[in-house]
Design a protein around this motif. Structure first.
Motif, mmCIF file in Angstrom:
data_model
loop_
_atom_site.group_PDB
_atom_site.id
_atom_site.type_symbol
_atom_site.label_atom_id
_atom_site.label_comp_id
_atom_site.label_asym_id
_atom_site.label_seq_id
_atom_site.Cartn_x
_atom_site.Cartn_y
_atom_site.Cartn_z
ATOM 1 N N GLY A 290 77.865 61.120 117.918
ATOM 2 C CA GLY A 290 77.868 62.533 118.269
ATOM 3 C C GLY A 290 79.221 63.176 118.115
ATOM 4 N N SER A 291 80.038 62.618 117.236
ATOM 5 C CA SER A 291 81.403 63.106 117.069
ATOM 6 C C SER A 291 81.469 64.218 116.024
ATOM 7 C CB SER A 291 82.297 61.934 116.642
ATOM 8 O OG SER A 291 83.575 62.385 116.263
ATOM 9 N N GLN A 292 82.472 65.080 116.172
ATOM 10 C CA GLN A 292 82.740 66.114 115.167
ATOM 11 C C GLN A 292 83.803 65.653 114.168
ATOM 12 O OE1 GLN A 292 80.922 68.994 115.057
ATOM 13 N NE2 GLN A 292 79.787 67.913 116.681
ATOM 14 N N LEU A 293 84.023 64.350 114.131
ATOM 15 C CA LEU A 293 85.045 63.755 113.269
ATOM 16 C C LEU A 293 84.783 64.078 111.796
ATOM 17 C CD1 LEU A 293 87.424 61.612 113.149
ATOM 18 C CD2 LEU A 293 85.657 59.904 112.806
ATOM 19 N N ALA A 294 85.822 64.565 111.106
ATOM 20 C CA ALA A 294 85.728 64.802 109.654
ATOM 21 C C ALA A 294 86.183 63.543 108.934
ATOM 22 C CB ALA A 294 86.617 65.984 109.275
ATOM 23 N N TRP A 295 85.355 63.067 107.998
ATOM 24 C CA TRP A 295 85.720 61.830 107.308
ATOM 25 C C TRP A 295 85.643 62.012 105.800
ATOM 26 C CZ3 TRP A 295 82.002 59.838 104.106
ATOM 27 C CH2 TRP A 295 80.670 60.185 104.360
ATOM 28 N N SER A 296 86.382 61.147 105.095
ATOM 29 C CA SER A 296 86.350 61.173 103.628
ATOM 30 C C SER A 296 86.466 59.743 103.114
ATOM 31 C CB SER A 296 87.496 62.024 103.066
ATOM 32 O OG SER A 296 88.752 61.458 103.400
ATOM 33 N N LEU A 297 85.887 59.522 101.943
ATOM 34 C CA LEU A 297 85.917 58.209 101.298
ATOM 35 C C LEU A 297 86.296 58.389 99.842
ATOM 36 C CD1 LEU A 297 85.198 55.140 101.022
ATOM 37 C CD2 LEU A 297 82.850 55.856 100.563
ATOM 38 N N SER A 298 87.310 57.640 99.388
ATOM 39 C CA SER A 298 87.678 57.664 97.968
ATOM 40 C C SER A 298 87.636 56.237 97.426
ATOM 41 C CB SER A 298 89.073 58.260 97.767
ATOM 42 O OG SER A 298 90.051 57.483 98.428
ATOM 43 N N ASP A 299 87.043 56.086 96.251
ATOM 44 C CA ASP A 299 86.900 54.767 95.634
ATOM 45 C C ASP A 299 87.551 54.787 94.255
ATOM 46 O OD1 ASP A 299 86.188 52.297 94.666
ATOM 47 O OD2 ASP A 299 84.047 52.743 94.485
ATOM 48 N N ASP A 300 88.708 54.116 94.151
ATOM 49 C CA ASP A 300 89.430 54.055 92.879
ATOM 50 C C ASP A 300 89.326 52.674 92.237
ATOM 51 O OD1 ASP A 300 90.284 56.683 93.248
ATOM 52 O OD2 ASP A 300 92.017 56.040 94.426
ATOM 53 N N THR A 301 88.329 51.882 92.634
ATOM 54 C CA THR A 301 88.208 50.514 92.102
ATOM 55 C C THR A 301 87.375 50.447 90.827
ATOM 56 O OG1 THR A 301 86.207 49.935 93.350
ATOM 57 C CG2 THR A 301 88.330 49.640 94.464
ATOM 58 N N ASP A 302 86.712 51.573 90.468
ATOM 59 C CA ASP A 302 85.885 51.605 89.257
ATOM 60 C C ASP A 302 84.838 50.484 89.274
ATOM 61 O OD1 ASP A 302 85.061 52.699 86.850
ATOM 62 O OD2 ASP A 302 86.393 51.428 85.643
ATOM 63 N N GLY A 303 84.264 50.243 90.453
ATOM 64 C CA GLY A 303 83.220 49.230 90.577
ATOM 65 C C GLY A 303 83.712 47.802 90.649
ATOM 66 N N LEU A 304 85.041 47.609 90.567
ATOM 67 C CA LEU A 304 85.586 46.249 90.569
ATOM 68 C C LEU A 304 85.250 45.504 91.847
ATOM 69 C CD1 LEU A 304 87.413 44.138 89.162
ATOM 70 C CD2 LEU A 304 89.355 45.188 90.313
ATOM 71 N N ILE A 305 85.202 46.232 92.965
ATOM 72 C CA ILE A 305 84.966 45.578 94.252
ATOM 73 C C ILE A 305 83.583 44.937 94.316
ATOM 74 C CG2 ILE A 305 84.011 47.570 95.496
ATOM 75 C CD1 ILE A 305 85.932 46.703 97.820
ATOM 76 N N ASP A 306 82.635 45.429 93.496
ATOM 77 C CA ASP A 306 81.289 44.855 93.500
ATOM 78 C C ASP A 306 81.154 43.649 92.574
ATOM 79 O OD1 ASP A 306 80.016 46.622 95.348
ATOM 80 O OD2 ASP A 306 80.102 48.183 93.819
ATOM 81 N N THR A 307 82.242 43.276 91.899
ATOM 82 C CA THR A 307 82.195 42.102 91.008
ATOM 83 C C THR A 307 82.766 40.854 91.668
ATOM 84 O OG1 THR A 307 84.385 42.474 90.016
ATOM 85 C CG2 THR A 307 82.507 43.650 89.048
ATOM 86 N N ILE A 308 83.342 41.008 92.869
ATOM 87 C CA ILE A 308 83.980 39.857 93.502
ATOM 88 C C ILE A 308 82.940 38.982 94.197
ATOM 89 C CG2 ILE A 308 86.126 41.131 93.803
ATOM 90 C CD1 ILE A 308 85.472 41.471 96.727
ATOM 91 N N ASP A 309 83.371 37.810 94.615
ATOM 92 C CA ASP A 309 82.483 36.851 95.259
ATOM 93 C C ASP A 309 81.779 37.482 96.459
ATOM 94 O OD1 ASP A 309 81.725 33.915 95.601
ATOM 95 O OD2 ASP A 309 82.550 34.394 97.571
ATOM 96 N N GLN A 310 80.477 37.196 96.607
ATOM 97 C CA GLN A 310 79.677 37.845 97.635
ATOM 98 C C GLN A 310 80.205 37.587 99.040
ATOM 99 O OE1 GLN A 310 75.462 37.084 97.419
ATOM 100 N NE2 GLN A 310 75.124 37.617 99.546
ATOM 101 N N SER A 311 80.601 36.355 99.330
ATOM 102 C CA SER A 311 81.096 36.050 100.673
ATOM 103 C C SER A 311 82.360 36.832 100.988
ATOM 104 C CB SER A 311 81.352 34.549 100.817
ATOM 105 O OG SER A 311 82.312 34.110 99.878
ATOM 106 N N VAL A 312 83.231 37.019 99.992
ATOM 107 C CA VAL A 312 84.452 37.806 100.184
ATOM 108 C C VAL A 312 84.093 39.271 100.406
ATOM 109 C CG1 VAL A 312 86.610 38.537 99.118
ATOM 110 C CG2 VAL A 312 85.783 36.206 98.774
#
Length: 414
Positions: A290-312
């Motif tokens: 119930g917060s009025q917190l303003a949030w933002s997300l930026s992803d500069d990995t170009d999908g690289l983060i989804d290629t790493i080992d699943q457990s990591v």
């Protein structure tokens, strides 16, 4: 070539032996005997190169001039201009003018000092212990045609005197390195054992929390619904409006179960990727609180983060999830920023807010922060907690080396 009386030659050999005593490393040893060696074989540059125990690499230690040879880390023997000597294929190397010798014309850094320091005459003899070549003694002069075969014989006598001492230094260095590697391995093992224990305890707490949620909330709701259905069945003729509260209650139960399952397993992460899963959790965490917190997300990995080992990937998600929860629930923040970044060597996740910040007691209070630290340690990531920009708020940063992230050698951490 110098003409030296046998008695003077013996004095110089004894002088070399005295100077070697007490020298505990290769560099100080060769510098200590340099002047005494020059009385037997004059030189403008003197060095010994020592091969590693496996014989594949060698390192040079020098005196007289400071050159590229003495500044390099262990290099492949196969790239050395004197490799045939180090391999034991020849007994010595004698060159009247190295700048005219084709073996020194190859385009590698190892030939640079020949020309940069005007080294012309060169002689090389092996350092041998029990028939094994452990390195070479090399003398160089600015003059052309300076050395003779008698100098080679004198240099070999010096090399035979030096070889046992350098062999002992090499053995000591190898033992020291082995001890360091063993100590690091033990420390790593102890750290992993402690981390695994801490994580097991955290997972057990999580299991108990899920059990309590199911018992106190979902099971209690289902029990009430079951009793209501029993009463309706006893009434015989049931109207639609009487079933409406039952249906609504079932919908609430299913929603509660979805939330419990979502907390237990990041299915969005597996189905839609890291950035989407983080965005989904951010949105839900802010909305549910119930917060009025303003949030933002930026992803500069170009999908690289989804290629790493699943457990990591799961461990990194859990760390970011905990940081988000802390910021939303406890920081009293107005703005929350999450950044996913990558370089050629590492992935970085950064969660920052403009809230109250972490006190010293917060850092040592355990719980969620301990879990983040443990998860980071188990995947060999570096986690830091500090003050955000302008001295306000908190920033959590976790850096994961790509070589480890892609290794696929880590156990599942869920």
């Amino acid at each position: 070539m110098l003409k030296i009386a046998p008695s003077a030659l013996l004095d110089h050999y004894l002088g070399i032996s005295r100077l070697l005593a007490g020298q505990l490393d290769f560099r100080s040893a060769i510098k200590a005997v340099g002047v005494e060696v020059s009385h037997i074989v004059p030189h403008d540059h003197l060095d010994v190169c020592i091969t590693m125990v496996n014989g594949l690499y060698h390192t040079a230690y020098e005196t007289g001039l400071d050159t590229f040879w003495g500044q390099t880390t262990p290099a492949p023997v196969a790239s050395s201009p004197i490799r045939t000597l180090l391999w034991g294929e020849i007994d010595f190397l004698l060159t009247d003018d190295a700048q005219q010798e084709t073996r020194y014309h190859v385009d590698t850094p190892f030939t640079r000092p020949i020309f940069e320091h005007n080294l012309r005459s060169r002689l090389h003899v092996p350092l041998k212990v029990r028939g094994e070549v452990i390195g070479a003694l090399s003398c160089s002069s600015h003059a052309v045609g300076f050395y003779t075969e008698q100098d080679v014989a004198n240099a070999q006598s010096i090399a035979d005197l030096l070889a046992p001492y350098f062999f002992a230094l090499r053995a000591a260095e190898q033992a020291k390195q082995s001890a360091i590697v063993e100590a690091e391995a033990r420390a790593r093992e102890e750290g992993l054992r402690a981390g695994a224990l801490s994580l097991t305890e955290a997972l057990e707490r999580e299991r108990q929390r899920i059990g309590m949620d199911l018992h106190d909330q979902t099971l209690a709701d289902l029990t009430r619904l079951s009793r209501r259905i029993d009463r309706l069945m006893q009434e015989g003729d049931v109207k639609g409006e009487a079933l409406e509260p039952v249906g609504r209650g079932l919908q609430h139960c299913m929603q509660d179960l979805r939330e419990i399952i979502e907390e237990a397993k990041p299915s969005v992460l597996q189905l839609f990727g890291f950035a989407h899963a983080i965005e989904n959790h951010l949105d839900r965490a802010v909305r549910d609180h119930g917060s009025q917190l303003a949030w933002s997300l930026s992803d500069d990995t170009d999908g690289l983060i989804d290629t790493i080992d699943q457990s990591v990937r799961i461990a990194l998600f859990r760390i970011a999830q905990e940081a988000i929860n802390n910021a939303v629930r406890h920081a009293q923040a107005n703005v929350l920023e999450l950044k996913l970044k990558s370089t050629a060597h590492a992935l970085t996740i950064e969660v920052s807010d403009d809230g109250e910040g972490l006190s010293r007691s917060d850092r040592s209070a355990g719980g969620g922060i301990d879990n983040m630290v443990t998860r980071a340690r188990l995947i060999s990531a570096k986690l830091t907690l500090g003050t955000a920009r302008e001295g306000k708020g908190t920033v959590m940063r976790v850096q994961m080396p790509l070589t480890l992230a892609k290794a696929g050698l880590l156990e599942d951490i869920k």
